[in-house]
Every structure is written in structure tokens, then in C-alpha cells.
Design an enzyme around this catalytic site. Structure first.
Site, short mmCIF file in Angstrom:
data_model
loop_
_atom_site.label_atom_id
_atom_site.label_comp_id
_atom_site.label_asym_id
_atom_site.label_seq_id
_atom_site.Cartn_x
_atom_site.Cartn_y
_atom_site.Cartn_z
N LYS A 248 -3.85 13.24 -4.29
CA LYS A 248 -3.88 14.69 -4.27
C LYS A 248 -4.27 15.28 -5.64
O LYS A 248 -4.35 14.55 -6.63
CB LYS A 248 -2.51 15.22 -3.82
CG LYS A 248 -2.13 14.80 -2.38
CD LYS A 248 -3.17 15.22 -1.36
CE LYS A 248 -2.65 15.29 0.07
NZ LYS A 248 -2.45 14.00 0.74
C1 LIG Z 1 -1.42 14.10 2.12
C2 LIG Z 1 -1.10 15.04 3.21
C3 LIG Z 1 0.16 15.10 3.82
C4 LIG Z 1 1.24 14.10 3.57
O1 LIG Z 1 1.51 13.81 2.29
P1 LIG Z 1 2.10 12.37 1.85
O2 LIG Z 1 2.64 12.71 0.49
O3 LIG Z 1 0.97 11.41 1.78
O4 LIG Z 1 3.16 12.00 2.80
C5 LIG Z 1 0.40 16.08 4.76
N1 LIG Z 1 -0.55 16.94 5.12
C6 LIG Z 1 -1.79 16.92 4.58
C7 LIG Z 1 -2.79 17.93 4.99
C8 LIG Z 1 -2.11 15.95 3.63
O5 LIG Z 1 -3.34 15.90 3.14
#
Ligand SMILES: *Cc1c(COP(=O)(O)O)cnc(C)c1O
Length: 397
Positions: A186
Site C-alpha cells: 500500500k
Molecule cells: C489491501 C486491501 C484490503 C485489505 O488489506 P490487508 O491489509 O491486505 O488485509 C482491503 N480492501 C482493499 C481495497 C485493499 O486494497
């Protein structure tokens, strides 16, 4: 998008503080901590940056969604409206609580279509969950009007859109609850981590208890704490929070690099009249983590995607065929493949997605290509990439 491209001295210092104290847990051990409370510090900094009253950290973005839903009392049989284009975490978090994921079409924003949302509302609907995919948002004013009219909660999944805004407000802060992910890919990362933000004190109080086995967090002795309700362990560790603290302090720096790189790519692609960019609602500002655009047809999009790869342009995605992000490949959901029995409420109420008509979603996703915007590129590298993109796509058209 990825903050991991830029680990440096700030991250090292924050992590070193935690290792030096030896306290890797966010609660307790007051005497040993040398005054370090990384999770608490990151929560204050995040609440301030997002202009909200409360932020609570958890172990992932998926956990954030689960805890956010639980904090608002969502449970067995409640329906949660979510888009066909998202990440599997959307339905995982809903199903984890015995609630029912109700899939709804997207539109040219690549996020929830408000009129499709309105049609999907039933007496059991509790929440509308827009997912701000690839750095940009749904029409939040339209969704808010619908939620207010029907008495529903608006929960923003801003996991991919941290730093974006809508009518001057940070994404995530507009709904009743907002969620972020700080996983490794992210815009900013904790390694693994997530957060819930809200202005609702009750939801916040519920979230910090629920994510730590229902502990009430009153007083100093964990062993003597009460448990007002059942919970689970979704805690973040001090190590992860320490990394995130450094990364959050660099968010605006990362966003400005993303915006620069995005703009170079977009300006170049704008020379091609057949390309239409993903629509951003009035008053919205993306976080520029992806550049997403439509080709004139599904066939041309598939060819363009292939041509981009062949011309050395990596990290461009054709989500239509992607099994994490688009409903067409979610066999485990549509065929209800679970290790144990799913709750009766879910089995009885889950729509038959093998028969569902999501032709509007197919219309947009079939023609969409999204290219990741990286932080580490030099301006010359972005310019070279832009040229390769234009070459590849022009050839196909
Ligand atoms: C990455 C992501 C998640 C979940 O996050 P994690 O930290 O990987 O569990 C949820 N929604 C979206 C849109 C994402 O891109």
C-alpha cells in the site's frame, strides 16, 4: 503506490526504539517501555491527518473492515452492499461476522454505482461499503443521501486511496467509519497493519475492545480488566506501528511524487483520442496511486494490455481476469466453498451469483487497464515509460 520503496532512517529509528525497550506489545509493560507507545502515537497522528476524532490500529486492512463492521453492531444475517470490483477482503470481512455480502455494479468511477446501490436495498440492509479502488472514490454525496434516506451506515474502504480527498475532506473520514490498510504494497506500509477511523465515540470504544478479546482497557492491570462483550485478537504490534509512524510522516512526500509521475503518464496518454480516463466524481482528488483508463472495446483492452507488457511496461493490470479483484473469478464465494459450515443466515440469504447480471460492471471492467504508479522512478524513467505506453497502445488502435 508502495511505501516500501522508500524505507530509510526514519523507519529504522522508530523500530530501533521498540527493539531497545524490548516491548513489542502495544498494551501494558509500562515500566519497561522507555516512554515508547508507537501504536498510540500513530493513532493520534493518523486521526490528526485524517481530521477525525478517533483512529484505532489493527493487524490488517481486512481486520479493520471486520472490526469496523463489528463495532457498529453488524452481525448474522445483516446485509452489506459492496462492489463487484474490489479486493476479496470486502466479502471476507462481511462473512466473518455471519453477515451477507450483496454485490452491486460499479460505474465509470470504477466504484459503487449509487443507483444500483439503491435498487439492492432490502429491509435487512445495514451498511453500504464503497471501495475507493486504485486511488479514487465513489460519488460519496450520492451514497450519503441514500444512506441517510434508508438509515444505513456508510463504511468507506479507503485501503487503496489513503491521501485522496473528496470536497476537501480526506477519504475515509466522510462515512460513519473508514478503513485503511498498511500491508506491504500500500501507499504507506507497516509491513502488515490497518486502521479504522471514525467520529463516533461508541464505534471507537467498541473497536478497541473488540480487537483485543473484548478487554475494556480501563485501569493499568490487564489481568483485572473486564470484558463487556466477546472479542477477538486483531491487535497490531509495536514493531509494525513503529514502521507506520515513520511512513505516515512521509505520506505527503509520497503523494507528491505519485502525483508527478501520474501526471507525466496521463499527459502522454491524453494524446490518444480513443483513450478515456476513469471518471473522478466532482470535488474528488485521487491519491494518484494508479492511472486507470478505458479502451474502446474489451478486445482492444486485452490487446493493449498484452502490448504494454511486450513493450517493457510492467505493473499494468487488466482486472477483468483477476481472481483477487473482480467477481467473475470469485468461485470460492459463488460456490460457497468453506472449510466448515457457513452460518445458516449466509447460506439462506446469499444471492445466487452464478445467475447474477453484472453486465454494467463487465462493460467498464472489460475495457479497463490500470497502471501502478511507483515512487522510485526518476523523471527520465517515467518519461520513457510514458513513451512506451503510447507506442504500445497506438499500435493496437
Ligand atoms: C489491501 C486491501 C484490503 C485489505 O488489506 P490487508 O491489509 O491486505 O488485509 C482491503 N480492501 C482493499 C481495497 C485493499 O486494497
Amino acid at each position: 503506490m508502495p511505501g516500501f520503496e522508500f524505507f530509510g532512517d526514519k523507519e529504522r529509528k522508530e523500530v530501533q526504539d521498540v527493539l531497545d525497550s524490548g516491548v513489542l506489545m502495544r498494551y501494558g509493560f509500562d515500566g519497561m517501555r522507555n516512554g515508547h507507545w508507537k501504536a498510540e502515537q500513530l493513532e493520534s497522528a493518523l486521526a490528526k491527518r485524517m481530521q477525525v476524532q478517533h483512529a484505532h490500529l489493527v493487524s490488517s486492512g481486512t481486520a479493520a473492515l471486520t472490526v469496523a463492521l463489528a463495532s457498529a453492531g453488524v452481525g448474522a444475517g445483516d446485509e452489506v452492499i459492496m462492489p463487484t470490483f474490489t479486493f476479496v477482503a470486502s466479502f471476507e470481512s462481511i462473512l466473518a461476522l455471519g453477515a451477507v455480502p450483496v454485490l452491486v455494479d460499479i460505474d465509470e468511477t470504477l466504484t459503487l454505482n449509487p443507483s444500483a446501490v439503491e435498487k439492492a436495498i432490502t429491509p435487512r440492509t445495514k451498511v453500504v461499503m464503497p471501495v475507493h479502488m486504485c486511488g479514487s472514490m465513489a460519488n460519496l454525496d450520492a451514497l450519503k443521501v441514500i444512506c441517510d434516506r434508508h438509515g444505513l451506515l456508510l463504511l468507506e474502504d479507503a485501503c487503496q486511496a489513503i491521501g485522496g480527498s473528496y470536497k476537501g475532506k480526506p477519504l475515509g473520514s466522510i462515512g460513519d467509519l473508514g478503513c485503511f490498510s498498511f500491508d506491504y504494497v500500500k501507499t504507506i506500509t507497516c509491513g502488515e497493519g490497518g486502521a479504522i477511523i471514525t467520529n463516533n465515540k461508541d464505534y471507537y470504544e467498541n473497536a478497541h475492545k473488540y480487537s483485543d478479546h473484548g478487554h475494556d482497557h480501563i485501569g493499568k492491570d490487564r489481568g483485572a480488566e473486564q470484558h463487556p462483550f466477546l472479542g477477538y485478537n486483531f491487535r497490531i504490534s509495536e514493531m509494525n506501528a513503529a514502521v507506520g509512524l515513520a511512513q505516515l510522516s512521509r505520506l505527503d512526500e509520497f503523494l507528491s511524487i505519485q502525483k508527478r509521475n501520474y501526471s507525466i503518464l496521463r499527459d502522454a496518454l491524453s494524446q490518444i483520442p480513443e483513450i478515456v480516463f476513469r471518471s473522478v466524481p466532482d470535488g474528488g482528488e485521487e491519491n494518484y496511486s494508479f492511472l486507470s483508463f478505458f479502451l474502446p472495446s474489451e478486445e482492444k483492452a486485452q490487446k493493449a494490455h498484452k502490448a504494454l507488457g511486450e513493450n517493457g511496461v510492467d505493473a499494468c493490470f487488466y482486472w477483468y481476469n483477476n481472481n483477487w479483484h473482480y467477481y467473475k473469478k470469485w468461485e470460492h464465494l459463488t460456490q460457497l466453498k468453506s472449510l466448515g459450515q457457513l452460518p445458516k443466515e449466509v447460506k439462506e440469504s446469499l444471492p445466487d451469483y452464478s445467475k447474477a447480471d453484472f453486465s454494467e460492471s463487465d462493460h467498464w471492467m472489460g475495457r479497463t487497464i490500470s497502471c501502478l504508479v511507483k515512487l522510485g522512478w526518476t523523471e527520465a524513467e517515467v518519461a520513457d515509460r510514458a513513451q512506451r505506453m503510447v507506442e504500445a497502445i497506438k499500435k493496437v488502435l
